[in-house]
Design a protein around this motif. Structure first.
Motif, PDB file in Angstrom:
ATOM      1  N   THR A  42      30.065  22.141 -67.562  1.00 56.43           N
ATOM      2  CA  THR A  42      30.034  23.329 -66.703  1.00 56.43           C
ATOM      3  C   THR A  42      30.698  23.031 -65.360  1.00 56.43           C
ATOM      4  OG1 THR A  42      28.015  24.153 -67.733  1.00 56.43           O
ATOM      5  CG2 THR A  42      28.512  24.979 -65.539  1.00 56.43           C
ATOM      6  N   ASN A  43      30.349  21.920 -64.751  1.00 60.05           N
ATOM      7  CA  ASN A  43      30.926  21.544 -63.456  1.00 60.05           C
ATOM      8  C   ASN A  43      32.441  21.376 -63.544  1.00 60.05           C
ATOM      9  OD1 ASN A  43      28.392  21.593 -62.302  1.00 60.05           O
ATOM     10  ND2 ASN A  43      28.088  19.391 -62.515  1.00 60.05           N
ATOM     11  N   ALA A  44      32.917  20.746 -64.608  1.00 54.62           N
ATOM     12  CA  ALA A  44      34.354  20.528 -64.770  1.00 54.62           C
ATOM     13  C   ALA A  44      35.092  21.850 -64.967  1.00 54.62           C
ATOM     14  CB  ALA A  44      34.615  19.591 -65.938  1.00 54.62           C
ATOM     15  N   VAL A  45      34.529  22.727 -65.776  1.00 56.54           N
ATOM     16  CA  VAL A  45      35.164  24.028 -66.004  1.00 56.54           C
ATOM     17  C   VAL A  45      35.189  24.838 -64.713  1.00 56.54           C
ATOM     18  CG1 VAL A  45      34.905  26.245 -67.190  1.00 56.54           C
ATOM     19  CG2 VAL A  45      34.705  24.114 -68.473  1.00 56.54           C
ATOM     20  N   GLU A  46      34.071  24.878 -64.007  1.00 53.06           N
ATOM     21  CA  GLU A  46      34.024  25.642 -62.753  1.00 53.06           C
ATOM     22  C   GLU A  46      35.014  25.093 -61.723  1.00 53.06           C
ATOM     23  OE1 GLU A  46      29.480  27.366 -62.805  1.00 53.06           O
ATOM     24  OE2 GLU A  46      29.832  25.420 -61.859  1.00 53.06           O
ATOM     25  N   SER A  61      29.506   8.246 -81.149  1.00 57.75           N
ATOM     26  CA  SER A  61      29.210   9.624 -80.777  1.00 57.75           C
ATOM     27  C   SER A  61      28.852   9.778 -79.302  1.00 57.75           C
ATOM     28  CB  SER A  61      28.101  10.185 -81.652  1.00 57.75           C
ATOM     29  OG  SER A  61      26.934   9.401 -81.548  1.00 57.75           O
ATOM     30  N   ALA A  62      28.548   8.686 -78.615  1.00 56.63           N
ATOM     31  CA  ALA A  62      28.232   8.750 -77.178  1.00 56.63           C
ATOM     32  C   ALA A  62      29.470   8.552 -76.294  1.00 56.63           C
ATOM     33  CB  ALA A  62      27.182   7.703 -76.829  1.00 56.63           C
ATOM     34  N   ALA A  63      30.642   8.433 -76.894  1.00 55.21           N
ATOM     35  CA  ALA A  63      31.858   8.110 -76.141  1.00 55.21           C
ATOM     36  C   ALA A  63      32.178   9.128 -75.047  1.00 55.21           C
ATOM     37  CB  ALA A  63      33.048   7.988 -77.084  1.00 55.21           C
ATOM     38  N   TRP A  64      31.794  10.360 -75.236  1.00 55.58           N
ATOM     39  CA  TRP A  64      32.130  11.379 -74.246  1.00 55.58           C
ATOM     40  C   TRP A  64      31.257  11.296 -73.000  1.00 55.58           C
ATOM     41  CZ3 TRP A  64      33.153  16.670 -77.049  1.00 55.58           C
ATOM     42  CH2 TRP A  64      34.313  16.561 -77.811  1.00 55.58           C
ATOM     43  N   GLN A  65      30.077  10.702 -73.108  1.00 59.31           N
ATOM     44  CA  GLN A  65      29.152  10.637 -71.968  1.00 59.31           C
ATOM     45  C   GLN A  65      29.021  12.033 -71.355  1.00 59.31           C
ATOM     46  OE1 GLN A  65      30.790   7.641 -69.387  1.00 59.31           O
ATOM     47  NE2 GLN A  65      31.024   6.211 -71.067  1.00 59.31           N
ATOM     48  N   ALA A  66      28.849  13.029 -72.227  1.00 59.33           N
ATOM     49  CA  ALA A  66      28.930  14.422 -71.822  1.00 59.33           C
ATOM     50  C   ALA A  66      27.573  15.093 -71.771  1.00 59.33           C
ATOM     51  CB  ALA A  66      29.827  15.177 -72.806  1.00 59.33           C
ATOM     52  N   SER A  67      27.530  16.165 -71.019  1.00 62.53           N
ATOM     53  CA  SER A  67      26.360  17.030 -70.974  1.00 62.53           C
ATOM     54  C   SER A  67      26.848  18.441 -70.695  1.00 62.53           C
ATOM     55  CB  SER A  67      25.389  16.588 -69.878  1.00 62.53           C
ATOM     56  OG  SER A  67      25.962  16.822 -68.600  1.00 62.53           O
ATOM     57  N   ILE A  68      26.019  19.401 -70.961  1.00 65.34           N
ATOM     58  CA  ILE A  68      26.395  20.781 -70.636  1.00 65.34           C
ATOM     59  C   ILE A  68      26.635  20.909 -69.138  1.00 65.34           C
ATOM     60  CG2 ILE A  68      25.503  23.140 -70.508  1.00 65.34           C
ATOM     61  CD1 ILE A  68      24.541  22.843 -73.338  1.00 65.34           C
ATOM     62  N   GLU A  69      25.828  20.211 -68.336  1.00 65.02           N
ATOM     63  CA  GLU A  69      25.993  20.278 -66.889  1.00 65.02           C
ATOM     64  C   GLU A  69      27.353  19.728 -66.449  1.00 65.02           C
ATOM     65  OE1 GLU A  69      23.227  19.046 -68.416  1.00 65.02           O
ATOM     66  OE2 GLU A  69      21.922  20.731 -67.971  1.00 65.02           O
ATOM     67  N   SER A  70      27.733  18.576 -66.987  1.00 64.74           N
ATOM     68  CA  SER A  70      29.010  17.991 -66.568  1.00 64.74           C
ATOM     69  C   SER A  70      30.185  18.844 -67.047  1.00 64.74           C
ATOM     70  CB  SER A  70      29.144  16.548 -67.051  1.00 64.74           C
ATOM     71  OG  SER A  70      29.237  16.495 -68.463  1.00 64.74           O
TER      72      SER A  70
END
Length: 151
Positions: free
Chosen positions: A31-35, A20-29
């Motif tokens: 958000t930054n990618a989408v922006e 489940s940690a494979a994405w190494q994701a956060s809302i911040e990361s």
């Protein structure tokens, strides 16, 4: 041969069940990618009233005049999901290709399921193809819907 129906449903994207940690994701990361990749996007952070976790709602123009609306929740580094709502398989496929090829650290770490298939009894997410363009992904999304008797 007739064209496939364009069923609108919610597609959910998830990391591998065994990692489940494979994405190494956060809302911040996210958000930054989408922006960065979708400068006209509309983003809104809020607290989900049902689960009490912070989520990010988004509207993204994935192609000229084609928008997808979704939500992502990544309340901790070891959990994530992203949904794209009221989308057709071709729209979800364009988003899924961006997610797999641009945002995530590994192309083989995405599973998906649709609410339409879940309504017909499907409970197990399918793996997103690790390679291929949006047309390849769309075919798999349509196969998923068809296997559940939706399309």
């Amino acid at each position: 041969m007739s064209a496939p129906r364009n069923i609108r449903t919610t597609f959910g994207f998830y990391p591998p069940e065994d990692n489940s940690a494979a994405w190494q994701a956060s809302i911040e990361s996210f958000t930054n990618a989408v922006e960065r990749d979708f400068p006209d996007s509309v983003l809104e952070r809020r607290v989900d009233s049902l689960r009490g976790v912070e989520v990010l709602d988004f509207d993204i123009e994935i192609a000229p005049d084609v928008w997808v609306t979704g939500t992502t929740a990544m309340p901790s580094p070891d959990y994530a999901y992203i949904t794209v709502g009221n989308a057709t398989a071709d729209e979800a496929a364009v988003f899924a290709q961006w997610l797999r090829d641009t945002y995530l650290p590994s192309p083989g770490c995405v599973r998906f399921i649709s609410s339409a298939a879940m309504e017909n009894g499907e409970e197990n997410p399918w793996p997103l193809p690790a390679t291929g363009d949006a047309a390849v992904i769309e075919a798999v999304l349509r196969d998923h819907l068809a296997a559940a008797g939706v399309e």
